[in-house]
Motif scaffolding. Sequence first.
Motif, PDB file in Angstrom:
ATOM      1  N   ILE A  58      -6.657  64.234   5.671  1.00 30.87           N
ATOM      2  CA  ILE A  58      -6.755  64.915   6.929  1.00 30.87           C
ATOM      3  C   ILE A  58      -8.065  64.163   7.548  1.00 30.87           C
ATOM      4  O   ILE A  58      -9.150  64.068   6.776  1.00 30.87           O
ATOM      5  N   PRO A  59      -8.315  63.540   8.582  1.00 35.19           N
ATOM      6  CA  PRO A  59      -9.490  63.059   9.307  1.00 35.19           C
ATOM      7  C   PRO A  59     -10.569  64.098   9.098  1.00 35.19           C
ATOM      8  O   PRO A  59     -10.472  65.363   9.415  1.00 35.19           O
ATOM      9  N   ALA A  60     -11.736  63.451   8.945  1.00 39.41           N
ATOM     10  CA  ALA A  60     -13.078  64.142   8.788  1.00 39.41           C
ATOM     11  C   ALA A  60     -13.340  64.944  10.193  1.00 39.41           C
ATOM     12  O   ALA A  60     -13.920  66.200  10.039  1.00 39.41           O
ATOM     13  N   TYR A  61     -12.823  64.519  11.167  1.00 37.52           N
ATOM     14  CA  TYR A  61     -13.150  64.985  12.480  1.00 37.52           C
ATOM     15  C   TYR A  61     -12.271  66.101  12.787  1.00 37.52           C
ATOM     16  O   TYR A  61     -12.455  67.148  13.576  1.00 37.52           O
ATOM     17  N   ILE A  62     -11.256  66.331  12.077  1.00 35.92           N
ATOM     18  CA  ILE A  62     -10.470  67.645  12.085  1.00 35.92           C
ATOM     19  C   ILE A  62     -10.910  68.829  11.102  1.00 35.92           C
ATOM     20  O   ILE A  62     -11.038  68.699  10.083  1.00 35.92           O
ATOM     21  N   THR A  63     -11.347  70.012  11.989  1.00 39.63           N
ATOM     22  CA  THR A  63     -12.306  70.795  11.182  1.00 39.63           C
ATOM     23  C   THR A  63     -11.577  72.559  11.128  1.00 39.63           C
ATOM     24  O   THR A  63     -11.675  73.202  10.542  1.00 39.63           O
ATOM     25  N   LYS A  64     -10.506  72.533  12.265  1.00 38.68           N
ATOM     26  CA  LYS A  64      -9.917  73.747  12.314  1.00 38.68           C
ATOM     27  C   LYS A  64      -8.656  74.059  11.097  1.00 38.68           C
ATOM     28  O   LYS A  64      -8.065  72.977  11.105  1.00 38.68           O
ATOM     29  N   ASP A  65      -8.504  75.176  10.813  1.00 38.29           N
ATOM     30  CA  ASP A  65      -7.571  75.502   9.757  1.00 38.29           C
ATOM     31  C   ASP A  65      -7.275  76.836   9.612  1.00 38.29           C
ATOM     32  O   ASP A  65      -8.378  77.712   9.592  1.00 38.29           O
ATOM     33  N   ASN A  66      -5.960  77.437   9.735  1.00 37.28           N
ATOM     34  CA  ASN A  66      -5.771  78.739   9.919  1.00 37.28           C
ATOM     35  C   ASN A  66      -4.829  79.065   8.423  1.00 37.28           C
ATOM     36  O   ASN A  66      -4.161  79.969   8.403  1.00 37.28           O
ATOM     37  N   THR A  67      -5.143  78.343   7.385  1.00 33.53           N
ATOM     38  CA  THR A  67      -4.387  78.517   6.128  1.00 33.53           C
ATOM     39  C   THR A  67      -4.972  79.820   5.539  1.00 33.53           C
ATOM     40  O   THR A  67      -4.026  80.480   5.000  1.00 33.53           O
ATOM     41  N   ALA A  68      -5.984  80.201   5.547  1.00 35.84           N
ATOM     42  CA  ALA A  68      -6.523  81.508   4.869  1.00 35.84           C
ATOM     43  C   ALA A  68      -6.188  81.663   3.537  1.00 35.84           C
ATOM     44  O   ALA A  68      -6.557  80.542   2.622  1.00 35.84           O
ATOM     45  N   GLY A  69      -5.504  82.691   2.819  1.00 33.76           N
ATOM     46  CA  GLY A  69      -5.237  82.763   1.528  1.00 33.76           C
ATOM     47  C   GLY A  69      -4.139  82.253   0.994  1.00 33.76           C
ATOM     48  O   GLY A  69      -3.561  82.665   0.128  1.00 33.76           O
ATOM     49  N   ASN A  70      -3.418  81.184   1.423  1.00 33.17           N
ATOM     50  CA  ASN A  70      -2.193  80.694   1.154  1.00 33.17           C
ATOM     51  C   ASN A  70      -2.236  79.042   1.246  1.00 33.17           C
ATOM     52  O   ASN A  70      -1.562  78.387   2.102  1.00 33.17           O
ATOM     53  N   PRO A  71      -3.126  78.562   0.402  1.00 33.85           N
ATOM     54  CA  PRO A  71      -3.218  77.091   0.274  1.00 33.85           C
ATOM     55  C   PRO A  71      -1.910  76.267  -0.207  1.00 33.85           C
ATOM     56  O   PRO A  71      -1.084  76.853  -0.920  1.00 33.85           O
ATOM     57  N   ILE A  72      -1.562  75.249   0.496  1.00 27.08           N
ATOM     58  CA  ILE A  72      -0.550  74.388   0.237  1.00 27.08           C
ATOM     59  C   ILE A  72      -0.460  74.021  -1.296  1.00 27.08           C
ATOM     60  O   ILE A  72      -1.180  73.307  -1.522  1.00 27.08           O
ATOM     61  N   THR A  73       0.606  74.201  -1.601  1.00 32.03           N
ATOM     62  CA  THR A  73       1.120  73.644  -3.029  1.00 32.03           C
ATOM     63  C   THR A  73       2.099  72.689  -2.844  1.00 32.03           C
ATOM     64  O   THR A  73       3.133  72.947  -2.083  1.00 32.03           O
ATOM     65  N   ASP A  74       2.332  71.585  -3.834  1.00 35.54           N
ATOM     66  CA  ASP A  74       3.600  70.818  -3.699  1.00 35.54           C
ATOM     67  C   ASP A  74       4.846  71.739  -4.072  1.00 35.54           C
ATOM     68  O   ASP A  74       6.003  71.488  -3.470  1.00 35.54           O
ATOM     69  N   LYS A  75       4.755  72.763  -4.991  1.00 37.51           N
ATOM     70  CA  LYS A  75       5.844  73.338  -5.414  1.00 37.51           C
ATOM     71  C   LYS A  75       6.206  74.350  -4.221  1.00 37.51           C
ATOM     72  O   LYS A  75       7.173  74.595  -4.058  1.00 37.51           O
ATOM     73  N   GLY A  76       5.262  74.979  -3.737  1.00 39.86           N
ATOM     74  CA  GLY A  76       5.486  76.106  -2.578  1.00 39.86           C
ATOM     75  C   GLY A  76       6.237  75.561  -1.411  1.00 39.86           C
ATOM     76  O   GLY A  76       6.956  75.902  -0.925  1.00 39.86           O
ATOM     77  N   ALA A  77       5.660  74.274  -1.072  1.00 40.11           N
ATOM     78  CA  ALA A  77       6.180  73.571   0.175  1.00 40.11           C
ATOM     79  C   ALA A  77       7.241  73.034  -0.176  1.00 40.11           C
ATOM     80  O   ALA A  77       8.327  72.991   0.939  1.00 40.11           O
ATOM     81  N   THR A  78       7.905  72.636  -1.265  1.00 32.89           N
ATOM     82  CA  THR A  78       9.209  72.072  -1.770  1.00 32.89           C
ATOM     83  C   THR A  78      10.123  73.241  -1.534  1.00 32.89           C
ATOM     84  O   THR A  78      11.179  73.187  -1.073  1.00 32.89           O
ATOM     85  N   LEU A  79       9.711  74.543  -2.123  1.00 37.42           N
ATOM     86  CA  LEU A  79      10.435  75.707  -1.961  1.00 37.42           C
ATOM     87  C   LEU A  79      10.741  75.873  -0.485  1.00 37.42           C
ATOM     88  O   LEU A  79      11.611  76.211  -0.004  1.00 37.42           O
ATOM     89  N   GLY A  80       9.692  75.912   0.252  1.00 34.84           N
ATOM     90  CA  GLY A  80       9.402  76.190   1.605  1.00 34.84           C
ATOM     91  C   GLY A  80      10.480  75.292   2.271  1.00 34.84           C
ATOM     92  O   GLY A  80      11.237  75.505   3.392  1.00 34.84           O
TER      93      GLY A  80
END
Length: 395
Positions: A58-80
């Motif tokens: 993710i570029p350093a100049y990108i600072t906004k993020d609405n992930t909150a309490g659900n960080p992306i994981t490889d397993k979770g995103a694969t299921l998703g």
Amino acid sequence: MKNFPLVFLFAFSLIISSCSNSSNSTDTIVTDLYPNVTAKFTGKIDLNNLANYANQTIPAYITKDNTAGNPITDKGATLGRVLFYDTNLSSNNTISCSSCHIQANAFGDIAVASDGVNGTTARHSMRLVNARFSKETKFFWDERAATLEIQTTQPIQNHTEMGFSGTSGDGSISTLIAKLQNIAYYKELFKYTYGSEEITENKMQLALAQFVRSIQSFDSKYDIGRALVATENQNFANFTAQENQGKNLFLAAPIFDTTGSRISGGVGCAACHAAPEFDIDPNTKNNGIIGVLNGTGIDITNTKAPSLRNLVKIDGTINGPMMHTGVFTSLQTVIGHYGKINLAPGNTNLDPRLAPNGFGQQLNLTATEVDALVAFLKTLSGTNVYVDKKWSSPF
């Protein structure tokens, strides 16, 4: 070691042999533990070598993020990913999330209204690219979902869209969960991801949101230029003069006279779509589009918009019509709308930034300025999002 008992030497050799073959052993164990996943998604999903969702650049100049309490994981995103593309999530096994949010269209739809199991959607399906990179945490055009997690299962529970509404003769979300619980590859995927075969709506929401947030696009001409400067207000070396003119118009605020007519300055797009994410300002109200797709009346509740990134495909054609009504089919017509805002009767929710001094704004754009803005907006589109296999169908 010549004085060690033979039994010890034999045992030691077994340990060494086991360690040297540990990777193959792991492969075998995963295949044995999750045979239905292996069989169903051969060549598309490898549980021993998951796609990188969690640690993308993710570029350093990108600072906004609405992930909150659900960080992306490889397993979770694969299921998703599997859930996102699976038509089993609809009541008649014909519609998936991907039916309305298509990778070839930057995860939007070229149709004005998308097909559901019982008709067509009430609003145009918005693009999902870079949904993560926004201060706005609410989703849907009218922001009725407080988070992306909540949003992900609402289409499933919509009678028209995917048919598990619990009304009008539909089964409920519990009906869907029971259905998925009897699908062998879901038993394995939920166990692989969460340590248990139990399927819940919350687990589905977490996984779907992780997959959607993983869909990112930062390989555009804009990003190449932005990486070389301290701020977006500087001219980009890789831009044409026209593209830099469009960027400057986009970023700079307009100066209006007492009747709302622009007399100098830029056009102020960035007031609602701030660079470099080009997301929507959380405080934005209605943008002057108050039509409805089905029926009569007006709709003034639409205050959310997708990122302006990937408005167009690699060949420059648009990724489907724009606005919640799909009323605009070119970037020129969108710019034309903002060029002259009409104060429509009944629109009590118009964003005040579009009505300077109480009048609908008149930007008085020249043809040269329109062309420059179009040229700039096209620089916001990347290429990888359309072809990356980790966001494609695993079926």
